[in-house]
Design a protein around this motif. Sequence first.
Motif, mmCIF file in Angstrom:
data_model
loop_
_atom_site.group_PDB
_atom_site.id
_atom_site.type_symbol
_atom_site.label_atom_id
_atom_site.label_comp_id
_atom_site.label_asym_id
_atom_site.label_seq_id
_atom_site.Cartn_x
_atom_site.Cartn_y
_atom_site.Cartn_z
ATOM 1 N N ASP A 3 11.847 31.413 31.111
ATOM 2 C CA ASP A 3 11.720 32.258 29.917
ATOM 3 C C ASP A 3 10.316 32.975 30.111
ATOM 4 O O ASP A 3 9.563 32.695 30.893
ATOM 5 C CB ASP A 3 11.670 31.360 28.628
ATOM 6 N N PHE A 4 9.948 33.780 28.997
ATOM 7 C CA PHE A 4 8.687 34.552 29.230
ATOM 8 C C PHE A 4 8.343 34.621 27.521
ATOM 9 O O PHE A 4 9.063 34.600 26.746
ATOM 10 C CB PHE A 4 8.828 35.989 29.793
ATOM 11 N N LYS A 5 7.097 34.994 27.424
ATOM 12 C CA LYS A 5 6.481 35.312 25.984
ATOM 13 C C LYS A 5 6.164 36.699 25.863
ATOM 14 O O LYS A 5 5.604 37.135 26.817
ATOM 15 C CB LYS A 5 5.361 34.380 25.965
ATOM 16 N N LEU A 6 6.573 37.210 24.657
ATOM 17 C CA LEU A 6 6.092 38.510 24.261
ATOM 18 C C LEU A 6 4.710 38.531 23.562
ATOM 19 O O LEU A 6 4.644 37.382 22.767
ATOM 20 C CB LEU A 6 7.270 39.302 23.542
#
Length: 98
Positions: A1-4
């Motif tokens: 996952d990644f964070k915006l």
Amino acid sequence: DFKLPETIKNTDNKKRTVVILACYSKIYFSPHLQNANVNPLVWTTGLMCPEAYTIHDAIAGYINNETNEQIRTRAALAYSKYQKCSEKAARNLLVTGW
């Protein structure tokens, strides 16, 4: 996952058209795009299989200057055909606008 980042800034005020094919993209990306001056052309309300035929047909409609609803319909019909689900299910999954 990644964070915006919490907000996505549109620095030139040009409206951008976006297509986001990912599971639950509308609920996930809405908070990040609300103030970014975007036109959500096609995005999703549930689990989905983001394959090329969906974006292919959406882009074909975009190139032909079709309305958001016509482009959504193209994408939904392609999704329905290849995923072997009903058109109604595909239309409920692939939505346009806010």
